[in-house]
Write a protein that holds these residues in place. Structure first.
Motif, PDB file in Angstrom:
ATOM      1  N   ASN A 111       0.372  -1.407  -0.463  1.00  0.00           N
ATOM      2  CA  ASN A 111      -0.404   0.523   0.201  1.00  0.00           C
ATOM      3  C   ASN A 111       0.443   0.956  -0.306  1.00  0.00           C
ATOM      4  OD1 ASN A 111      -1.861  -1.362  -0.001  1.00  0.00           O
ATOM      5  ND2 ASN A 111      -2.291  -1.790   2.203  1.00  0.00           N
ATOM      6  N   ARG A 112       1.810   1.125   0.324  1.00  0.00           N
ATOM      7  CA  ARG A 112       2.910   2.495   0.344  1.00  0.00           C
ATOM      8  C   ARG A 112       3.021   2.920  -1.229  1.00  0.00           C
ATOM      9  NH1 ARG A 112       8.504   0.449   1.557  1.00  0.00           N
ATOM     10  NH2 ARG A 112       8.233  -0.923   0.823  1.00  0.00           N
ATOM     11  N   TYR A 113       2.500   2.004  -1.946  1.00  0.00           N
ATOM     12  CA  TYR A 113       3.074   3.026  -4.018  1.00  0.00           C
ATOM     13  C   TYR A 113       1.520   3.663  -3.836  1.00  0.00           C
ATOM     14  CZ  TYR A 113       7.362  -0.040  -3.589  1.00  0.00           C
ATOM     15  OH  TYR A 113       8.598  -0.162  -3.617  1.00  0.00           O
ATOM     16  N   GLN A 114       0.184   3.419  -3.208  1.00  0.00           N
ATOM     17  CA  GLN A 114      -1.206   3.686  -3.763  1.00  0.00           C
ATOM     18  C   GLN A 114      -0.973   5.038  -2.963  1.00  0.00           C
ATOM     19  OE1 GLN A 114      -3.959   0.828  -1.912  1.00  0.00           O
ATOM     20  NE2 GLN A 114      -5.470   3.118  -3.014  1.00  0.00           N
ATOM     21  N   VAL A 115      -1.386   6.047  -4.220  1.00  0.00           N
ATOM     22  CA  VAL A 115      -1.956   6.957  -4.213  1.00  0.00           C
ATOM     23  C   VAL A 115      -3.194   7.798  -3.876  1.00  0.00           C
ATOM     24  CG1 VAL A 115       0.327   8.040  -5.177  1.00  0.00           C
ATOM     25  CG2 VAL A 115      -1.047   8.092  -6.114  1.00  0.00           C
ATOM     26  N   GLY A 116      -4.077   6.633  -4.736  1.00  0.00           N
ATOM     27  CA  GLY A 116      -5.246   6.820  -4.522  1.00  0.00           C
ATOM     28  C   GLY A 116      -6.949   5.676  -5.489  1.00  0.00           C
ATOM     29  N   LEU A 117      -7.730   6.790  -5.928  1.00  0.00           N
ATOM     30  CA  LEU A 117      -8.460   5.586  -6.903  1.00  0.00           C
ATOM     31  C   LEU A 117      -8.809   6.245  -8.385  1.00  0.00           C
ATOM     32  CD1 LEU A 117     -11.533   5.097  -3.826  1.00  0.00           C
ATOM     33  CD2 LEU A 117      -9.336   3.797  -4.280  1.00  0.00           C
ATOM     34  N   LEU A 118      -9.023   4.982  -8.841  1.00  0.00           N
ATOM     35  CA  LEU A 118      -9.182   5.133 -10.121  1.00  0.00           C
ATOM     36  C   LEU A 118     -10.702   5.485 -10.427  1.00  0.00           C
ATOM     37  CD1 LEU A 118      -7.840   5.899 -13.391  1.00  0.00           C
ATOM     38  CD2 LEU A 118      -8.670   2.906 -13.397  1.00  0.00           C
ATOM     39  N   SER A 119     -10.758   6.833 -10.935  1.00  0.00           N
ATOM     40  CA  SER A 119     -12.175   7.445 -11.316  1.00  0.00           C
ATOM     41  C   SER A 119     -13.434   6.324 -12.012  1.00  0.00           C
ATOM     42  CB  SER A 119     -12.775   8.591 -11.596  1.00  0.00           C
ATOM     43  OG  SER A 119     -13.764   9.137 -12.291  1.00  0.00           O
ATOM     44  N   ALA A 120     -14.302   5.864 -11.524  1.00  0.00           N
ATOM     45  CA  ALA A 120     -14.821   4.997 -12.883  1.00  0.00           C
ATOM     46  C   ALA A 120     -15.774   5.441 -14.492  1.00  0.00           C
ATOM     47  CB  ALA A 120     -16.565   4.074 -12.075  1.00  0.00           C
ATOM     48  N   LYS A 121     -16.037   6.544 -13.703  1.00  0.00           N
ATOM     49  CA  LYS A 121     -16.416   7.608 -14.970  1.00  0.00           C
ATOM     50  C   LYS A 121     -15.640   9.181 -14.689  1.00  0.00           C
ATOM     51  CE  LYS A 121     -18.496   8.932 -18.877  1.00  0.00           C
ATOM     52  NZ  LYS A 121     -18.741  10.322 -19.053  1.00  0.00           N
ATOM     53  N   ALA A 122     -14.586   9.544 -15.696  1.00  0.00           N
ATOM     54  CA  ALA A 122     -14.557  11.251 -15.875  1.00  0.00           C
ATOM     55  C   ALA A 122     -15.441  11.588 -16.157  1.00  0.00           C
ATOM     56  CB  ALA A 122     -12.899  11.393 -16.099  1.00  0.00           C
ATOM     57  N   ARG A 123     -15.565  12.909 -16.750  1.00  0.00           N
ATOM     58  CA  ARG A 123     -16.259  13.870 -17.160  1.00  0.00           C
ATOM     59  C   ARG A 123     -15.792  15.451 -17.402  1.00  0.00           C
ATOM     60  NH1 ARG A 123     -22.025  14.500 -13.038  1.00  0.00           N
ATOM     61  NH2 ARG A 123     -22.331  15.888 -15.686  1.00  0.00           N
ATOM     62  N   TRP A 124     -16.220  15.945 -17.792  1.00  0.00           N
ATOM     63  CA  TRP A 124     -16.296  17.373 -18.362  1.00  0.00           C
ATOM     64  C   TRP A 124     -16.498  18.190 -18.212  1.00  0.00           C
ATOM     65  CZ3 TRP A 124     -11.388  18.574 -19.843  1.00  0.00           C
ATOM     66  CH2 TRP A 124     -10.317  18.310 -20.717  1.00  0.00           C
ATOM     67  N   ILE A 125     -17.055  19.086 -17.256  1.00  0.00           N
ATOM     68  CA  ILE A 125     -16.918  20.799 -17.414  1.00  0.00           C
ATOM     69  C   ILE A 125     -17.050  21.992 -16.987  1.00  0.00           C
ATOM     70  CG2 ILE A 125     -18.600  19.256 -15.071  1.00  0.00           C
ATOM     71  CD1 ILE A 125     -16.562  21.340 -13.151  1.00  0.00           C
ATOM     72  N   ARG A 126     -18.147  22.940 -17.229  1.00  0.00           N
ATOM     73  CA  ARG A 126     -17.348  23.761 -17.649  1.00  0.00           C
ATOM     74  C   ARG A 126     -17.422  25.165 -15.975  1.00  0.00           C
ATOM     75  NH1 ARG A 126     -20.314  26.638 -21.513  1.00  0.00           N
ATOM     76  NH2 ARG A 126     -22.270  25.966 -21.298  1.00  0.00           N
TER      77      ARG A 126
END
Length: 215
Positions: A111-126
């Motif tokens: 777990n020392r190498y883990q920096v976070g979680l991968l998003s299941a869905k990225a999206r764009w906003i303005r």
């Protein structure tokens, strides 16, 4: 308890060199740069470096969280399945005296190498600053709260916390996600009707609160 940080696939892909190497697998994001530095020059790094910035979930059994295995047709023994070549912490397929197994946990379980979680869905906003009329397109993770999205936006406006955020005339709850605030992601529906999603990117309107709070 602090929430884990979410990353979009594009953010992981940006770390794609031996000196800055991230990978994702089984929904987690890992910075393997220290591992590469530790084993620099070792041929067993080759498969890892080849997949820098990529998702390597196909290397793993989702049930055991371990590297996939198979039965060797010649020996009848079960061993790790590494079609791209053996890599760091994977034992050789036969007994030998030049490999040590006293390294502790293999890197994929460390777990020392883990920096976070991968998003299941990225999206764009303005994000539109109504005070200056400046507009910024921003890729965010669907799991992020508006407060976390605000932190992303701070690189473009260090006083982002000095604004009230609205969508559709409604003040947004910064402790909730876009979906929880009623900001729907219509990308899938737009694709079905062959409509450019960029033309219908949801807008967050920022209204200045007359203070200079910094991120």
């Amino acid at each position: 308890m602090q929430r884990p940080k979410y990353f979009a696939p594009a953010e992981v892909a940006a770390h794609n060199t031996p000196d800055d190497l991230w990978v994702s697998y089984l929904g987690t994001v890992h910075d393997l740069t220290p591992l590469v530095e530790e084993f620099r020059g070792d041929v067993l790094l080759k498969p890892i470096i080849e997949h820098a910035g990529k998702d390597i979930s196909h290397w793993f059994d989702p049930k055991t969280k371990d590297i996939l295995t198979h039965v060797d047709p010649l020996t009848g023994c079960r061993k790790y399945y590494t079609p791209r070549g053996r890599f760091v912490h994977v034992p050789p397929p036969w007994p030998c005296t030049d490999w040590t197994n006293d390294f502790g946990r293999p890197w994929w379980r460390d777990n020392r190498y883990q920096v976070g979680l991968l998003s299941a869905k990225a999206r764009w906003i303005r994000i539109i600053n109504t005070l200056t009329s400046q507009e910024q397109r921003l890729e965010v993770c669907s799991e992020e709260t508006l407060d976390e999205i605000l932190q992303r936006y701070c690189r473009y406006n260090s006083h982002a916390a000095s604004y009230t955020w609205k969508h559709g005339g409604v003040v947004l709850d910064m402790s909730k996600t876009l979906h929880e605030n009623g900001v729907q992601d219509d990308e899938e529906n737009l694709c079905k009707v062959a409509t450019d999603g960029d033309l219908f990117c949801p807008a967050m309107l920022l209204y200045y609160n007359d203070d200079l709070t910094e991120c």
